[in-house]
Scaffold this motif. Sequence first.
Motif, short mmCIF file in Angstrom:
data_model
loop_
_atom_site.label_atom_id
_atom_site.label_comp_id
_atom_site.label_asym_id
_atom_site.label_seq_id
_atom_site.Cartn_x
_atom_site.Cartn_y
_atom_site.Cartn_z
N PHE A 194 44.65 45.09 32.79
CA PHE A 194 44.03 45.68 31.71
C PHE A 194 42.83 45.94 31.63
N GLU A 197 51.07 46.90 32.26
CA GLU A 197 51.65 45.38 32.18
C GLU A 197 52.63 45.26 33.54
N LYS A 253 45.92 40.18 26.42
CA LYS A 253 45.30 40.93 27.39
C LYS A 253 44.19 40.28 28.18
#
Length: 1044
Positions: free
Chosen positions: A838, A880, A952
């Motif tokens: 991320f 992801e 995240k």
Amino acid sequence: MSLSNGSAVVADGSTSFGNFDLIKRMELRNNSIVVSKWQSRVTGLTVAHLDYEVFNDSGCPHTLEHLVFMGSERYPYKGIIDQLANRGFSNGTNAWTDTDHTAYTSSTAGDQGFLQLLPIFLDHILYPTMAKSAFLTEVYHINGNGEDAGVVYSEMQGRQNTSADLMALCSQRTLYPVGSAYRSETGGLMEALRLLTVEQIRKYHGTYYVPHNLSLIVTGKLSNGTQSLLSVIQDKVEPTIIAHGQSRGPRPDGWKRPFVETPSANREPIKQTVKKVVEFPEKDESQGELVITFSGPSPTDFLNRKALDILATYLTSSPVAPLNKEYVEVESPLCSYIYFSEDTRATMVDLPIYIGSIPVEHLDDFDKRFISSLRRISQEDIDMDRMRVVIDRDERQLLSKLESSKGETLSGALITDFLYGALDGSDLPDALDEIKYYDVLRTWSSKDWSNLLKKYFIDANYVAIIGKPSARLVEKLEKDEKARLATQIEKLGPDGLARAKKDLEVAKEEHERPIPKDVLTSFPVPDVKSISWIPVESVQETGEGSNVARTARLQSDLAKHIESDGPPLPMFIQYDHVKSDFVSIHAYFSLANLPDRLRPHISTYLAAFFSLPVERTSGEHLSHEEVVNKLDDETVAYESALGVSEQFTEVLRVTFKVQVEQYESAVAWLRDLVWGAIFDKERLLVSAAKIAQALPELKRDGSNVLSSVWLECHFSANSTSLASAVLSQSEFVPKLIAELREAPDKVIADFETLRSCLTDPSSIRFSVTGNVLGVAEPRSVWGKYFGSLPKSHLTPVRLTHETLSDLGRNPAGKATVVSLPTIESSFVSHTTRGIQGFDHPEFPALRVALEVLNATESYLWRSIRGSGLAYGAYITADREAGLLTFMLYRSSDSMAAFREAKKVLASLVDGTVDLEETTLDAAKSSIVYGIARNVSTPGSAATNSFIDQAIKGVPQGYNLKLLEKYQAVTKSDVLASLEKYVLPVFSSSSSTVVVVTAPSKVDQIANNLEDYGFKPEKRTLEVVLDDGSVSDSSSETGSQTSYH
């Protein structure tokens, strides 16, 4: 149209502004919403501002909806409206066509871009070019092979023979007499579309697309209030309308208000009960559908309309609702859902009831049994304690919707008022002030509710349309279509086919005329500072003995509030405060340590979660009915699901939304429903049976099947999403049901093991979002119910990239082509490796590159949708999982679409096609809208703060900080990203393919993929067998979600 920022109404409170006179102004109680409605005395154009912090089946309304976006008199370029919208902090424009109106929509972040776009938007609506070339590509054409195509035609091809559309058309034909526009299929039947001409559409436009038949509804704050809106319309819209000779006032001579002053208004209640059977094509003939329509009250009888809505909620909203208990919440369900709806019409509304997945042996007499059930419910008296709960909860939910989406909640009432309300605006207060009806309905007695049920349902006539599946019809439609096409090709002959091909090529060339750069740059990109972001105050505790996280925030009001409320807690919890009337609590449970054999149980666990018996912390034992009733009485909403918004599906989430004073109640419910639930055999059986009942309908959908096969190809046995998919559930749920009947103790022991894995303290993260400062004891309440949790080191969240299979980690070479008899077009995914994580430094360039490709009227749109090759085409980056996927939706020719996309990408990378700076600017601006949209409500802003930090692992507001990085992305950055990350998806050496398509297309697609270097595997999705098993199948992503 949605905006943000600004103040209230016309500064001096006057009743006129230029050509516009104030019709009505009102302030809604308790919601800080000022509504004003204006009308031009010169052109008749109506403007409404919510200020707050057809007679045949040709499809003219729908086809015109599509043509509006193809250029206007002042801006005669295909797609320019969307390109300009993208520059103005928007994501393009959209529209829908209903039976009685067409609505065109545009949403922007901030009002600067909106006010710039508004005159251009209205120019496209009132004065579109409606060129023959646009008709050919967007509506209908015959290609060089003699096949029918066009965006609208393809859309209706995918809809016309579905059960829902076939039943709706039969219902319309039965309910409304000849001469009523309500009989129309406004989307356009295929046989009528093949005969439609652009001249007919132009004639329709000239009749109905006139200023006195148009209402502009604007929702949101403007920097200078309603005056800035009226000023733009007065100075930049009205002169154009007047120049077209349309200054005939609000009511020109001879004008009749559609539906209200035409034959469509001549309606009477249904005179006698009518029952008809409609067959729909389906090889699985085990389940059918039913729609029963009754006549309702006047569209302006707002009290009784609200009462009927409440009554429907009472009858069907939960596992303890009377109709659900009888038909759905049983071991052998008689249907999968019962849904009461309302269609607003002139004179009286219609009240359709939709009932799905009915076993065919019960179809013919289901309506009679249903009416008998309503009669019995009425005779046994309404449960007034539960009715009070229903009314109170409905009011809380309305207040919650008004807080998070005022415009969307109220714009429907404004549309209805424009169509059917009094011209002087006198119906508006009653239409918009829905809150006042709750106090009236609280005074109603059981007899009042029974009388309402009798009047509109039990003692009333109705129209029942039975939808029966027919395998014979599948073959007949295929045979008839082949014969029709053969006749069409023969009739055209070689010369006609060549002419059709040439006409289409000429039309495409006309559309591909470049928009002059100065036209685009004359529309300035707004300043990001014009957007008002919702402030979120965040505090994170990581466990016992730790200080409030991030010392820079120790002096914040939120940190002081938490620190003053008792000692630190032994578990992870994050508080995210926003201005709100509500507070939500969430628990995120990692599934990393769950044994793989128990992953398929998650769907049943989620389905049963809020309807199991419970042993409360206090020692009180509650039946499942008591649990449901108490939850409904004390909450605004509750939900259990995998992840958030289809992300982080290796985490199970439980959420409660409540009023601030119910904060402790929500925390207690979380403790009791997770740790204190009793795995009752009967309740587990009911939940599993409901899943089984829904499976056949889910497997008819191409998107569901594609998602499931894609999961199967790329993920391993430790993937919870894969275990929860329809294919896995189709195999697992029948076995679970059998085992529950034969060895219930073993199954219950499995669910106990599942819970013990779930409640490992090292894998739990708690979250509080909303009005945390309004909670008297935000921290100590958690200590009261969870203080006994043992100390534990918090483990990292498991992400989906950790559950990839070998092929998922290195996608290459494999193609899976699935035959699905229930669809006519193709659903496709091409997958390659992408960016994982991320905070990857190369992600901003990839994000801009994908926006360049995916934007409305950009490269993929023009080359694929613009050519009629698919209804949708886009590329997504899953950070992801670390995968990048090229998707095709409802594709008529998936290999041609693949070739076009590959050609576009290669041409951009090698410089054959120039990437314009204006396109880059529009992409960056559109990203701003996406980010703003994602945090546009108090709840979403607070939830995103938690997801960023706790899941995240990036700082709070990270996406806002990325805005600067997006703005810094250069043309060379984008081209490099396209070459590195996107081009590989079009190579067999670095990608996989999954195709779900019609049986007749499987061999050709497989052969074409083999020519591209893939190794295709062909599979067939079989129909459900009598024992409920399948020989081979595919499924949807995600899992059973429980939401109330």
